[in-house]
Design a protein around this motif. Structure first.
Motif, mmCIF file in Angstrom:
data_model
loop_
_atom_site.group_PDB
_atom_site.id
_atom_site.type_symbol
_atom_site.label_atom_id
_atom_site.label_comp_id
_atom_site.label_asym_id
_atom_site.label_seq_id
_atom_site.Cartn_x
_atom_site.Cartn_y
_atom_site.Cartn_z
ATOM 1 N N ILE A 87 -1.268 4.245 -1.749
ATOM 2 C CA ILE A 87 -2.431 4.417 -0.728
ATOM 3 C C ILE A 87 -2.112 4.945 0.625
ATOM 4 O O ILE A 87 -2.956 5.577 1.022
ATOM 5 C CB ILE A 87 -2.970 3.184 -0.925
ATOM 6 N N SER A 123 2.236 1.615 -3.661
ATOM 7 C CA SER A 123 1.214 1.926 -4.402
ATOM 8 C C SER A 123 0.792 3.288 -4.251
ATOM 9 O O SER A 123 0.114 3.901 -5.001
ATOM 10 C CB SER A 123 -0.036 0.921 -4.438
ATOM 11 N N LEU A 174 0.787 -1.234 0.248
ATOM 12 C CA LEU A 174 0.150 -0.117 0.003
ATOM 13 C C LEU A 174 0.757 1.285 -0.110
ATOM 14 O O LEU A 174 0.507 2.401 -0.645
ATOM 15 C CB LEU A 174 -0.899 -0.008 1.283
#
Length: 122
Positions: free
Chosen positions: A26, A24, A21
């Protein structure tokens, strides 16, 4: 022993998930590493190494669950992981609010699972 192995797999899976995460985008990279990463480029290698270590730890945990290694070797490696994750737990408590509230709990799970694997009879 099965519960300790299950806890270990959950710990390593959540650790990998957090770093995926982060990679990426996020989870902001400023929320981890104590907020010390100045850019995504400096956080990326840290996350990749953490994923690699988590994969190794997860494989080791599966091996422990099947009792493939020599007993003394398993115990020594488990104690090394207990020390490593305990140190990481203390670091998380000194980190960002995200690390204090979320990552520290995950690391505590890692400490407990490896401690149980180290002291339980095989």
């Amino acid at each position: 022993m099965k519960t300790a192995v299950f806890m270990g797999i959950i710990f390593y899976s959540l650790t990998i998930l957090i770093h995926v995460l982060i990679i990426s985008g996020i989870i902001p990279f400023t929320w981890v590493n104590g907020g010390r990463s100045e850019s995504f480029a400096t956080q990326l290698p840290i996350s990749i190494i953490s994923i690699f270590i988590s994969v190794i730890g997860g494989v080791f945990t599966l091996i422990v669950g099947r009792n493939i290694l020599y007993k003394r070797g398993i115990t020594v490696i488990c104690w090394l992981f207990v020390v490593l994750w305990s140190f990481g737990f203390i670091q998380q408590l000194l980190g960002t609010p995200f690390e204090k509230m979320f990552c520290s709990l995950i690391l505590f799970l890692g400490v407990i699972s490896n401690l149980r694997m180290a002291i339980e009879k095989r």
